[in-house]
Design a protein around this motif. Structure first.
Motif, short mmCIF file in Angstrom:
data_model
loop_
_atom_site.label_atom_id
_atom_site.label_comp_id
_atom_site.label_asym_id
_atom_site.label_seq_id
_atom_site.Cartn_x
_atom_site.Cartn_y
_atom_site.Cartn_z
N ILE A 21 0.85 -1.21 0.00
CA ILE A 21 0.00 0.00 0.00
C ILE A 21 0.89 1.26 0.00
O ILE A 21 0.58 2.24 -0.67
N ALA A 22 1.98 1.17 0.73
CA ALA A 22 2.92 2.30 0.77
C ALA A 22 3.48 2.58 -0.62
O ALA A 22 3.67 3.74 -1.01
N MET A 23 3.75 1.51 -1.37
CA MET A 23 4.24 1.70 -2.74
C MET A 23 3.19 2.43 -3.59
O MET A 23 3.51 3.24 -4.46
N GLY A 24 1.92 2.14 -3.31
CA GLY A 24 0.83 2.84 -4.00
C GLY A 24 0.89 4.34 -3.74
O GLY A 24 0.77 5.15 -4.67
N PHE A 25 1.14 4.70 -2.49
CA PHE A 25 1.29 6.13 -2.14
C PHE A 25 2.44 6.74 -2.94
O PHE A 25 2.31 7.81 -3.52
N ALA A 26 3.56 6.01 -2.94
CA ALA A 26 4.79 6.55 -3.53
C ALA A 26 4.67 6.70 -5.04
O ALA A 26 5.20 7.66 -5.62
N VAL A 27 4.02 5.74 -5.70
CA VAL A 27 3.89 5.81 -7.17
C VAL A 27 3.16 7.11 -7.55
O VAL A 27 3.59 7.83 -8.46
N ILE A 28 2.09 7.42 -6.84
CA ILE A 28 1.34 8.65 -7.17
C ILE A 28 2.16 9.88 -6.82
O ILE A 28 2.23 10.83 -7.60
N TYR A 29 2.81 9.83 -5.66
CA TYR A 29 3.60 11.01 -5.28
C TYR A 29 4.74 11.25 -6.27
O TYR A 29 4.99 12.38 -6.68
N LYS A 30 5.38 10.18 -6.64
CA LYS A 30 6.54 10.31 -7.53
C LYS A 30 6.13 10.89 -8.89
O LYS A 30 6.86 11.66 -9.49
N THR A 32 3.05 12.53 -9.60
CA THR A 32 2.18 13.71 -9.63
C THR A 32 2.49 14.73 -8.53
O THR A 32 1.94 15.83 -8.54
N GLY A 33 3.34 14.35 -7.60
CA GLY A 33 3.67 15.26 -6.50
C GLY A 33 2.53 15.39 -5.50
O GLY A 33 2.45 16.36 -4.75
N ALA A 167 9.82 7.57 -18.77
CA ALA A 167 8.94 8.74 -18.97
C ALA A 167 8.33 9.19 -17.65
O ALA A 167 8.25 10.39 -17.37
N MET A 168 7.96 8.22 -16.84
CA MET A 168 7.39 8.57 -15.53
C MET A 168 8.41 9.28 -14.67
O MET A 168 8.10 10.26 -13.98
N ARG A 169 9.63 8.79 -14.70
CA ARG A 169 10.69 9.44 -13.92
C ARG A 169 10.94 10.85 -14.43
O ARG A 169 11.18 11.78 -13.66
N ALA A 170 10.86 10.99 -15.76
CA ALA A 170 11.09 12.31 -16.36
C ALA A 170 10.01 13.30 -15.91
O ALA A 170 10.31 14.43 -15.54
N VAL A 171 8.77 12.86 -15.94
CA VAL A 171 7.66 13.74 -15.51
C VAL A 171 7.83 14.11 -14.04
O VAL A 171 7.60 15.25 -13.64
N ALA A 172 8.25 13.11 -13.25
CA ALA A 172 8.45 13.36 -11.83
C ALA A 172 9.56 14.38 -11.60
O ALA A 172 9.46 15.25 -10.75
N THR A 177 9.78 20.06 -18.86
CA THR A 177 10.81 19.58 -19.80
C THR A 177 10.35 18.28 -20.44
O THR A 177 10.53 18.06 -21.64
N ALA A 178 9.73 17.42 -19.62
CA ALA A 178 9.24 16.15 -20.15
C ALA A 178 8.21 16.40 -21.24
O ALA A 178 8.21 15.73 -22.28
N LEU A 179 7.38 17.41 -21.04
CA LEU A 179 6.35 17.76 -22.03
C LEU A 179 7.02 18.20 -23.33
O LEU A 179 6.60 17.81 -24.43
N LEU A 180 8.09 19.01 -23.18
CA LEU A 180 8.81 19.47 -24.38
C LEU A 180 9.46 18.30 -25.11
O LEU A 180 9.69 18.37 -26.32
N MET A 181 9.74 17.25 -24.38
CA MET A 181 10.35 16.06 -24.99
C MET A 181 9.28 15.14 -25.60
O MET A 181 9.58 14.05 -26.06
N GLY A 182 8.04 15.56 -25.56
CA GLY A 182 6.96 14.79 -26.17
C GLY A 182 6.29 13.79 -25.26
O GLY A 182 5.56 12.90 -25.70
N ILE A 183 6.55 13.92 -23.97
CA ILE A 183 5.90 12.98 -23.03
C ILE A 183 4.59 13.60 -22.54
O ILE A 183 4.56 14.77 -22.13
#
Lengths: 290, 386
Positions: A21-30, A32-33, A167-172, A177-183
């Motif tokens: 469950i903690a990983m669930g928290f972290a995936v969203i935080y990582k 979307t902030g 891509a997820m790491r880039a957005v995080a 910049t990730a958007l400019l890279m087409g993500i």
């Protein structure tokens, strides 16, 4: 010695559920902030869906697993699209409040859709007891520990080697910049919500398998959140390990210091760790606190 | 202008007083209807008791309405959800009294909630019968308009521990309780018997409300060598404890308290729950009275509501029967004063789901007779122990 081993095994088993469950928290935080305060409730909904599948469709473990995973994906995507995406660009506080509101709605939904009675997730495996060197362990407990370890490895590989993971790491790291890279940030957010729902949902299903299913199950989110803080709010793998640490600490404290210390021990450990590493054991230094 | 208004008000007041009590009827009553209000937890985990109790009220009301109502008036049930949050209980009770203007109150959520709402009930003077969570504070000191159907938690525990102690002389005891008012009551009852019978307590645990994993607690219990165990959890906690004990390979003689004595619990405990003892003041569903109650309830509630029936349905049913009977005895023009007076005169009212109910002058607590039951895992039921 057997007493200690028994405490460690039980601690690992409950810790693995916290970890998922903690990983669930972290995936969203990582990605979307955002701290999702409805994580425990999403976990509970997935477990209830798994139970519904097992009682109405089939009790076959694969049918229940696939059905629950698909339902969790759908749940995550629906929440992201209908509730979270309209909040993009809004103040973080408002978005966090939305997740709190979502938590209340999902919690109430249990009584409206199902009922307040406790239920058991009766599928062919999980409730049996095996004896390892004279120590009784439920098969569901072994399965959840193995699942957590497998998921930790899979997620590490996903973020390290897959295009989507990068891509997820880039957005995080920097969504503009990730958007400019087409993500597409929105797509990454949707994926994060779906992944978080599935990972935490697996934890919920294992909890229902080992214990029971009841409207009080959302409280798992409250237990798993400290694991995320301990491991690092932005550290998916760290959060998983944080869950194991919390589970073991709780059980050792409960076993050696008394029942009353069980619930306190995990939080005491968090206070100590955060005093030394405010960003968690595996978290990054520039973390933004919500 | 002000003088004129004052004179008009005075005139109106005098006119009202002159008309007398026949038309200055208490709220919640018309020529065709009587409103009865209730606030229960209908969402969240405690909905297990709130929904079931409300079903019991509905059964008694449906039964009365099917028989032509109370002296020709149909009873309407006004139910509010408090989610087991005390502030919402107070808000809900104020709403049904002041806005819905009910004639009487019934049920009222958990023990903490009904304690908190007591000043509102007392101040309003509305006839009230509490049935969900009987605790001493609700009847000591007795309040004129508040009656309680049931038995005190402490007496229940004393009865259970006495029974287990007599049945298992010289054995080692273990106890675990929740860290709240419920747990304190259980512990107080337990300690009373420990002192009186000099029981040998080798394990005493206290868990935090909301705890779900009891592995270390039960391991400690095993390590202590306890042979008789009082599981002071409510529902999920007792299930988790029994399953842990099963995993650890031990089966002490175990007692549970009535809040957790519901049949689905036995299904979840599985073989681990076989033979556990429970104490209660309502009849078990496996007995003749329980079966008769289910037969009676079936046509009066929906299929979903029928599935939600548990012991709290019986407590709710009994309380509603007593209240309806008191209103009925007041004849064509029931008032609060008459209903309270008739409630006080309640003597050996048979409800079929518990021992006859009685109140009296200054007695606001029905003090129900207790019985011990034992779980039968094969039939997933509790059976009376003779």
């Amino acid at each position: 010695m057997q007493y200690l081993i028994q405490l460690l095994i039980s601690g690992l088993a409950i810790g693995a559920i916290y970890g998922l469950i903690a990983m669930g928290f972290a995936v969203i935080y990582k990605s979307t902030g955002l701290v999702n305060f409805a994580q425990g409730e999403m976990t509970m909904i997935t477990a209830y869906i798994a139970w519904t599948i097992s009682t109405t469709v089939s009790g076959n473990v694969f049918v229940v697993a696939i059905g629950a995973i698909l339902a969790a994906v759908l749940l995550g995507l629906v929440i992201e699209r209908l509730v979270m995406r309209p909040m993009l660009g809004e103040p973080v506080f408002a978005t966090v409040m939305v997740t709190i509101g979502l938590a209340v709605i999902l919690r109430s939904a249990i009584n409206f859709i199902w009922d307040a009675y406790p239920h058991g997730l009766d599928i062919s495996m999980g409730r049996g007891i095996v004896h390892l060197g004279g120590i009784g362990v439920r098969t569901g407990q072994i399965a959840v520990i193995v699942t957590l370890l497998a998921l930790l490895a899979a997620i590490w590989a996903f973020f390290r080697y897959s295009k989507v993971g990068v891509a997820m790491r880039a957005v995080a790291a920097d969504d503009r910049t990730a958007l400019l890279m087409g993500i597409s940030a929105t797509r990454v957010h949707a994926l994060a919500w779906a992944a978080s729902s599935v990972i935490a949902g697996i934890g919920g299903v294992f909890f229902a398998l080992s214990y029971d299913l009841s409207p009080a199950m959302f409280q798992l989110g409250l237990k798993a959140f400290p694991a995320t803080i301990l491991g690092g709010l932005d550290a998916v793998l760290g959060s998983g390990l944080g869950g194991l640490l919390i589970g073991i600490t709780e059980n050792l404290a409960g076993g050696y210091l008394g029942s009353g210390m069980k619930e306190v021990a995990g939080f005491a450990m968090i206070i100590v760790v955060l005093m030394v590493r405010p960003f968690g054991i595996f978290g990054e230094r520039d973390i933004e606190r919500v | 202008m002000i003088r004129h208004l004052a004179a008009a008000s005075l005139l109106l007041t005098t006119a009202c007083l002159a008309i007398g009590p026949a038309t200055a009827a208490d709220p919640g009553i018309t020529d065709t209807e009587i409103l009865i209000g209730d606030v229960e937890p209908l969402t969240g985990p405690p909905a297990l008791l709130g929904v079931a109790a409300s079903i019991g009220h509905k059964i008694a009301i449906a039964e009365a309405n099917a028989a032509g109502g109370v002296n020709g008036r149909k009873i309407k049930y006004v139910l509010e959800d408090d989610g087991y949050v005390t502030a919402r209980t107070i808000q809900g009770v104020k709403k049904v009294i002041d806005v819905d203007k009910v004639f009487a109150m019934i049920g009222i959520s958990g023990s903490g909630q009904s304690i908190a709402v007591m000043p509102v009930l007392e101040k309003s003077g509305i006839p009230t019968v509490i049935d969900v969570a009987p605790v001493k504070f609700l009847w000591e000191p007795p309040r004129k308009n508040v009656f309680v159907v049931g038995q005190s938690y402490e007496e229940g525990i004393i009865h259970l521990v006495n029974f287990l102690a007599d049945k298992n002389p010289g054995k080692k005891w273990g106890l675990i309780t929740q860290d709240d008012d419920y747990g304190i009551t259980v512990r107080d009852g337990f300690d009373t018997v420990v002192k009186a019978k000099k029981l040998n307590v080798v394990y005493s645990g206290n868990y935090k409300k909301g705890q779900q994993d009891f592995s270390s607690d039960m391991l400690q219990l095993k390590d202590s060598g306890a042979e008789v165990f009082l599981a002071g959890g409510i529902i999920g906690e007792n299930i988790a404890m029994m399953k842990e004990l099963e995993k650890l390979g031990i089966k002490p003689v175990t007692g549970i308290f009535w809040p957790g004595r519901i049949e689905p619990v036995l299904k979840l405990m599985g073989p681990a729950g076989d033979g556990i003892y429970a104490v209660d003041y309502v009849e078990p569903f496996a007995g003749a009275a329980g079966k008769a109650f289910l037969e009676k309830a079936k046509p009066l509630v929906s299929e979903a509501e029928f599935k939600g029936i548990n012991r709290y349905t019986m407590t709710g049913y009994a309380a509603a029967k007593v209240l309806i009977a008191a209103i009925e005895r007041c004849g064509k023009q029931p008032t609060w004063a008459c209903t309270i007076s008739e409630l006080e005169k309640t003597r050996n009212v048979e409800t079929g789901v518990m021992a006859p109910i009685s109140f009296g002058p200054g007695v606001r607590f029905s003090n129900q007779k207790l019985q011990i039951m034992q779980a039968d895992a094969a039939t997933l039921s509790f059976k009376p122990v003779n």
